[in-house]
Design an enzyme around this catalytic site. Structure first.
Site, PDB file in Angstrom:
ATOM      1  N   ILE A  30      43.883  92.763 -36.317  1.00 29.59           N
ATOM      2  CA  ILE A  30      42.689  93.607 -36.333  1.00 29.59           C
ATOM      3  C   ILE A  30      42.443  94.200 -37.715  1.00 29.59           C
ATOM      4  O   ILE A  30      41.303  94.493 -38.074  1.00 29.59           O
ATOM      5  CB  ILE A  30      42.752  94.715 -35.263  1.00 29.59           C
ATOM      6  CG1 ILE A  30      43.877  95.714 -35.537  1.00 29.59           C
ATOM      7  CG2 ILE A  30      42.876  94.123 -33.868  1.00 29.59           C
ATOM      8  CD1 ILE A  30      43.823  96.933 -34.633  1.00 29.59           C
ATOM      9  N   TYR A 180      58.568 102.614 -29.498  1.00 32.72           N
ATOM     10  CA  TYR A 180      57.204 102.228 -29.863  1.00 32.72           C
ATOM     11  C   TYR A 180      56.191 103.213 -29.292  1.00 32.72           C
ATOM     12  O   TYR A 180      55.276 103.666 -29.995  1.00 32.72           O
ATOM     13  CB  TYR A 180      56.897 100.814 -29.357  1.00 32.72           C
ATOM     14  CG  TYR A 180      55.500 100.354 -29.695  1.00 32.72           C
ATOM     15  CD1 TYR A 180      55.116 100.128 -31.019  1.00 32.72           C
ATOM     16  CD2 TYR A 180      54.550 100.145 -28.702  1.00 32.72           C
ATOM     17  CE1 TYR A 180      53.839  99.708 -31.341  1.00 32.72           C
ATOM     18  CE2 TYR A 180      53.261  99.706 -29.009  1.00 32.72           C
ATOM     19  CZ  TYR A 180      52.913  99.496 -30.330  1.00 32.72           C
ATOM     20  OH  TYR A 180      51.633  99.086 -30.647  1.00 32.72           O
ATOM     21  N   LYS A 184      53.446 105.497 -31.452  1.00 34.30           N
ATOM     22  CA  LYS A 184      51.989 105.408 -31.316  1.00 34.30           C
ATOM     23  C   LYS A 184      51.389 106.695 -30.773  1.00 34.30           C
ATOM     24  O   LYS A 184      50.242 107.044 -31.094  1.00 34.30           O
ATOM     25  CB  LYS A 184      51.606 104.215 -30.450  1.00 34.30           C
ATOM     26  CG  LYS A 184      52.066 102.873 -30.999  1.00 34.30           C
ATOM     27  CD  LYS A 184      51.812 102.692 -32.494  1.00 34.30           C
ATOM     28  CE  LYS A 184      50.364 102.472 -32.827  1.00 34.30           C
ATOM     29  NZ  LYS A 184      50.156 102.183 -34.279  1.00 34.30           N
ATOM     30  N   THR A 217      47.431  89.414 -31.157  1.00 33.79           N
ATOM     31  CA  THR A 217      47.665  89.266 -32.590  1.00 33.79           C
ATOM     32  C   THR A 217      49.142  88.959 -32.777  1.00 33.79           C
ATOM     33  O   THR A 217      49.927  88.951 -31.835  1.00 33.79           O
ATOM     34  CB  THR A 217      47.318  90.546 -33.370  1.00 33.79           C
ATOM     35  OG1 THR A 217      48.283  91.564 -33.052  1.00 33.79           O
ATOM     36  CG2 THR A 217      45.922  91.038 -33.038  1.00 33.79           C
TER      37      THR A 217
END
Length: 316
Positions: A30, A180, A184, A217
């Site tokens: 992205i 993780y 975030k 991705t």
């Protein structure tokens, strides 16, 4: 590398002529697609990338579709505070305002606890502390711009994230997705706290956040297998291949572009896809996890960021 096509569903990116944008991790996913659209809209884009060869390949890919576009690549390894400082010095030497900073780069679900060169747990160190330091060091250049924005990319994983201030580096207990999710959530809380401090201190910087939903991705396909020979075969990599679950990177970049350029985006806004469970679709206000609104924890997290990175934000 193949030049992407526009997503089936799209948004209009307003004219960005004369603006300077920095996109971390702009060589793939992205980040690359957001950078491509910003160049198309007239911005001068700096791809801040860890791998110079991949950065140059991304530059050539963007130029293939936009020969007159202004795009360059500079080295930035967010897992190294020395690299972050070196990149900030390069930008300062150009003596140009930075209109837009997109804190996009990241690493996901590293299977075993690893550390940055500064001794931070790899995910909190790269995803949060690296971007915290970068934003602080670039803030003088950002404040020189007219109507500057800082967009920090979070994730749906922030929903299950929890900030453990007593063990931010996951030394006592480490889990790939736990670490993780914490990183975030920290990114989202940083975006909200940056807006609060900008308003309180008169910085005139709009800070908001975005997440790409379920976007396929290399982060999803390789992140869960960092350091292994199973790249692309992890649970997330398999999940993302199911039809209708994920969208491509061009579509996944739309919430980022909305937060970065839309006249309707606001400070402390959080944007993601408008489809089922925010998995895919056009940009819309996203659901903010309750924990992200904990102002006391956000303040402590910010203070730890300053202590750990040695980067202190101004108070005026």
């Amino acid at each position: 590398m193949t030049t992407s096509t526009k997503p089936t569903k799209d948004i209009e990116v307003p004219d960005q002529t004369g603006k300077v944008a920095v996109v971390t991790g702009g060589n793939s996913g992205i980040g690359l697609e957001a950078a491509r659209r910003l160049v198309q809209a007239g911005a001068r884009v700096v791809l801040a990338v860890r791998n110079p060869a991949k950065g140059e390949a991304a530059v050539q890919d963007i130029r293939a579709g936009h020969p007159s576009g202004e795009v360059s690549a500079e080295s930035l390894d967010l897992s190294s505070l020395a690299s972050v400082r070196a990149f900030a010095e390069v930008m300062a030497s150009r003596d140009q305002p930075v209109d837009l900073l997109v804190n996009n780069a990241g690493i996901m679900a590293v299977p075993h606890r690893d550390e940055t060169e500064d001794g931070f747990e790899l995910q909190i160190g790269t995803n949060y502390l690296g971007h915290f330091a970068l934003t602080g060091l670039l803030l003088p250049l950002i404040r020189r711009a007219d109507a500057p924005r800082v967009v920090t990319i979070s994730s749906s994983a922030a929903r299950f994230g929890k900030i453990n201030l007593a063990d931010l580096q996951s030394e006592r207990r480490y889990g790939p997705w736990r670490a993780y999710g914490q990183s975030k959530l920290a990114d989202l809380m940083f975006a909200l706290e940056l807006q609060r401090r900008s308003a309180a201190n008169g910085w005139d910087v709009m800070s908001n956040a975005a997440h790409p939903g379920s976007t396929h991705t290399n982060l999803q396909s390789t992140g869960p297998n960092h350091g292994t020979k199973k790249e692309g075969n992890g649970m997330m990599g398999i999940f993302m291949r199911f039809p209708g679950v994920s969208q491509d990177a061009a579509a996944g970049a739309l919430p980022t572009l909305y937060a970065a350029t839309s006249p309707d985006a606001v400070g402390a806004g959080y944007y993601g896809p408008n489809g089922f469970q925010e998995l895919n679709g056009l940009p819309a206000p996203a659901s903010v996890p309750r924990r992200a609104l904990d102002a006391a924890t956000a303040t402590e997290l910010w203070e730890q960021g300053e202590v750990l990175t040695g980067v202190r934000f101004p108070t005026d």
